[in-house]
Motif scaffolding. Structure first.
Motif, PDB file in Angstrom:
ATOM      1  N   ALA A 181       0.850  -1.186   0.000  1.00  0.00           N
ATOM      2  CA  ALA A 181       0.000   0.000   0.000  1.00  0.00           C
ATOM      3  C   ALA A 181       0.887   1.237   0.000  1.00  0.00           C
ATOM      4  CB  ALA A 181      -0.928   0.005   1.212  1.00  0.00           C
ATOM      5  N   GLU A 182       0.368   2.294  -0.601  1.00  0.00           N
ATOM      6  CA  GLU A 182       1.057   3.584  -0.579  1.00  0.00           C
ATOM      7  C   GLU A 182       0.410   4.435   0.503  1.00  0.00           C
ATOM      8  OE1 GLU A 182       2.100   7.443  -3.458  1.00  0.00           O
ATOM      9  OE2 GLU A 182       0.941   5.751  -4.248  1.00  0.00           O
ATOM     10  N   LEU A 183       1.212   4.903   1.458  1.00  0.00           N
ATOM     11  CA  LEU A 183       0.645   5.672   2.569  1.00  0.00           C
ATOM     12  C   LEU A 183       1.671   6.622   3.176  1.00  0.00           C
ATOM     13  CD1 LEU A 183       2.007   3.304   4.320  1.00  0.00           C
ATOM     14  CD2 LEU A 183      -0.312   2.529   4.733  1.00  0.00           C
ATOM     15  N   CYS A 184       1.166   7.518   4.017  1.00  0.00           N
ATOM     16  CA  CYS A 184       2.014   8.443   4.758  1.00  0.00           C
ATOM     17  C   CYS A 184       1.226   8.971   5.945  1.00  0.00           C
ATOM     18  CB  CYS A 184       2.527   9.581   3.876  1.00  0.00           C
ATOM     19  SG  CYS A 184       1.262  10.765   3.358  1.00  0.00           S
ATOM     20  N   SER A 185       1.827   9.862   6.716  1.00  0.00           N
ATOM     21  CA  SER A 185       1.169  10.468   7.871  1.00  0.00           C
ATOM     22  C   SER A 185       0.127  11.495   7.411  1.00  0.00           C
ATOM     23  CB  SER A 185       2.208  11.159   8.758  1.00  0.00           C
ATOM     24  OG  SER A 185       3.322  10.343   8.998  1.00  0.00           O
ATOM     25  N   GLU A 186      -0.591  12.079   8.392  1.00  0.00           N
ATOM     26  CA  GLU A 186      -1.601  13.091   8.073  1.00  0.00           C
ATOM     27  C   GLU A 186      -1.522  14.259   9.057  1.00  0.00           C
ATOM     28  OE1 GLU A 186      -4.776  15.613   7.301  1.00  0.00           O
ATOM     29  OE2 GLU A 186      -3.599  14.289   6.012  1.00  0.00           O
ATOM     30  N   VAL A 187      -1.353  15.455   8.495  1.00  0.00           N
ATOM     31  CA  VAL A 187      -1.376  16.693   9.267  1.00  0.00           C
ATOM     32  C   VAL A 187      -1.966  17.770   8.364  1.00  0.00           C
ATOM     33  CG1 VAL A 187       0.931  17.494   8.560  1.00  0.00           C
ATOM     34  CG2 VAL A 187       0.027  18.173  10.802  1.00  0.00           C
ATOM     35  N   HIS A 188      -2.439  18.874   8.922  1.00  0.00           N
ATOM     36  CA  HIS A 188      -2.989  19.954   8.098  1.00  0.00           C
ATOM     37  C   HIS A 188      -1.952  20.405   7.072  1.00  0.00           C
ATOM     38  CE1 HIS A 188      -5.282  23.401   6.877  1.00  0.00           C
ATOM     39  NE2 HIS A 188      -4.257  24.206   7.156  1.00  0.00           N
ATOM     40  N   SER A 189      -2.380  20.556   5.818  1.00  0.00           N
ATOM     41  CA  SER A 189      -1.495  20.828   4.693  1.00  0.00           C
ATOM     42  C   SER A 189      -0.502  19.666   4.577  1.00  0.00           C
ATOM     43  CB  SER A 189      -0.773  22.168   4.851  1.00  0.00           C
ATOM     44  OG  SER A 189      -0.023  22.448   3.678  1.00  0.00           O
ATOM     45  N   PHE A 190       0.765  19.868   4.904  1.00  0.00           N
ATOM     46  CA  PHE A 190       1.705  18.756   4.933  1.00  0.00           C
ATOM     47  C   PHE A 190       2.908  19.134   5.787  1.00  0.00           C
ATOM     48  CE2 PHE A 190       3.754  21.308   1.683  1.00  0.00           C
ATOM     49  CZ  PHE A 190       5.108  21.035   1.809  1.00  0.00           C
ATOM     50  N   ARG A 191       3.590  18.112   6.292  1.00  0.00           N
ATOM     51  CA  ARG A 191       4.843  18.284   7.016  1.00  0.00           C
ATOM     52  C   ARG A 191       5.703  17.071   6.771  1.00  0.00           C
ATOM     53  NH1 ARG A 191       4.710  20.177  13.227  1.00  0.00           N
ATOM     54  NH2 ARG A 191       6.789  19.235  13.004  1.00  0.00           N
ATOM     55  N   MET A 192       6.901  17.309   6.251  1.00  0.00           N
ATOM     56  CA  MET A 192       7.790  16.197   5.925  1.00  0.00           C
ATOM     57  C   MET A 192       8.349  15.520   7.177  1.00  0.00           C
ATOM     58  SD  MET A 192       7.563  16.227   2.662  1.00  0.00           S
ATOM     59  CE  MET A 192       8.878  15.153   2.091  1.00  0.00           C
ATOM     60  N   ASP A 193       8.245  16.200   8.327  1.00  0.00           N
ATOM     61  CA  ASP A 193       8.773  15.653   9.575  1.00  0.00           C
ATOM     62  C   ASP A 193       7.654  15.411  10.585  1.00  0.00           C
ATOM     63  OD1 ASP A 193       8.157  18.286  10.000  1.00  0.00           O
ATOM     64  OD2 ASP A 193       9.928  18.735  11.225  1.00  0.00           O
ATOM     65  N   TRP A 194       6.598  14.724  10.163  1.00  0.00           N
ATOM     66  CA  TRP A 194       5.447  14.445  11.021  1.00  0.00           C
ATOM     67  C   TRP A 194       5.286  12.920  11.110  1.00  0.00           C
ATOM     68  CZ3 TRP A 194       2.697  17.375  14.231  1.00  0.00           C
ATOM     69  CH2 TRP A 194       1.460  16.906  14.700  1.00  0.00           C
ATOM     70  N   PRO A 195       5.998  12.256  12.026  1.00  0.00           N
ATOM     71  CA  PRO A 195       5.977  10.787  12.067  1.00  0.00           C
ATOM     72  C   PRO A 195       4.643  10.215  12.538  1.00  0.00           C
ATOM     73  CG  PRO A 195       7.223  11.642  13.920  1.00  0.00           C
ATOM     74  CD  PRO A 195       6.896  12.830  13.049  1.00  0.00           C
ATOM     75  N   SER A 196       4.354   9.024  12.045  1.00  0.00           N
ATOM     76  CA  SER A 196       3.156   8.300  12.457  1.00  0.00           C
ATOM     77  C   SER A 196       3.446   6.811  12.447  1.00  0.00           C
ATOM     78  CB  SER A 196       1.982   8.603  11.525  1.00  0.00           C
ATOM     79  OG  SER A 196       0.790   8.000  12.009  1.00  0.00           O
TER      80      SER A 196
END
Length: 310
Positions: A181-196
């Motif tokens: 699956a293709e996925l990433c974290s979620e925060v308002h707009s985006f942040r490259m350093d927002w771990p999940s």
């Protein structure tokens, strides 16, 4: 006579369904009849059969995929089609699993989840980049339109769960289950350093936790529609694998869960859950990408790998 013509082509049992589908349409049989020993362009076939050219193109592609037609470039960049053989021989399966490929893939659209636990900010978007329902409204995850989603997201802790059918019949040994699956974290707009910390569970057993480093939006996703402008653009293609020895994430050790412990049954679905736990060190939410978003042209893929010892 076509240079591609062979007297006989042998098809293994694994291709029965493919060949049967190609030969099951009256128009496709008529295309084979019309070609005979000749080579003809798609336009010539359309004229000879009195059928629209786009319809001929689609049906020729099905015959090509089954290996019953071969194509070469002709004059004026036309595609010339020829029948590949005079006869075919199909080998019938003689034991369970013979009709399956060694690896069988099931592609699950991301909107076809069977259960969820989400909180705002959350939402879904369709393949053209338009939002489904109202943004930050968890009720959207229960609307029929959710099946059209190519991107879904939720913040903080939460989960989405999918039910996959088991294509492997009883008595056929299974070597691996692979989930991509293709996925990433979620925060308002985006942040490259927002771990999940994103975990996968199969049949409620922990397979492994992958820590997404951030919510990626520093560039446009390769497939993300132009009208999408909400920050998140692409994810990381991540693989969870369960084997006889244990589980792995992108090749690194995951949990100790084995295929045997999953308790797989032919008539029971395999439940796959993506979860950001309430107890996770990094409750950074989740973005899950479908075929029309991000960098990879597919939805969630669950692969069943049969044992090579048959």
């Amino acid at each position: 006579m076509s240079e591609f013509k062979q007297e006989l082509v042998r098809y293994p049992a694994t291709r029965i369904t493919e060949v049967a589908k190609a030969l099951s349409g009256d128009l496709r049989v008529r295309i084979l009849e019309t070609l005979g020993d000749r080579s003809m362009s798609v336009g010539q076939l359309a004229e000879a059969l009195g059928v629209a050219q786009p319809t001929i193109t689609i049906n020729v592609q099905m015959l090509e995929q089954a290996g019953l037609i071969a194509s070469t470039p002709g004059a004026n960049r036309e595609k010339l089609c020829s029948v590949t053989c005079r006869s075919i021989m199909i080998e019938l399966p003689v034991k369970p699993g013979d009709g399956l490929h060694r690896m069988e893939d099931i592609h699950m659209p991301i909107g076809m989840f069977s259960g969820c636990r989400v909180q705002p900010p959350c939402g879904m978007a369709s393949k053209d980049g338009s939002q489904i329902g109202s943004i930050d409204d968890p009720r959207v995850f229960y609307m029929p339109e959710r099946t059209e989603a190519s991107l879904l997201w939720f913040s903080g802790a939460g989960s989405v769960e999918y039910y996959f059918a088991n294509p492997i019949p009883p008595g056929v040994p299974l070597e691996e289950l692979r989930l991509k699956a293709e996925l990433c974290s979620e925060v308002h707009s985006f942040r490259m350093d927002w771990p999940s910390d994103i975990s996968v569970y199969m049949n409620d057993l922990h397979v492994g936790t992958w820590t997404s480093p951030g919510d990626f939006g520093d560039r446009k996703g390769k497939l993300t529609p132009e009208r999408w402008f909400h920050g998140t653009e692409y994810g990381s293609l991540t693989e969870w694998k369960v084997t006889k020895e244990g589980s792995f994430i992108n090749g690194a050790p995951g949990s100790g869960t084995t295929i045997h412990q999953l308790g797989l049954h032919y008539l029971q679905p395999i439940r796959v859950r993506f979860e950001v736990s309430e107890s996770a060190a990094n409750k950074g939410g989740l973005n899950l990408f479908g075929a029309g978003f991000g960098d990879y042209p597919h939805d969630i893929v669950l692969s069943f790998v049969r044992s090579s010892e048959r």
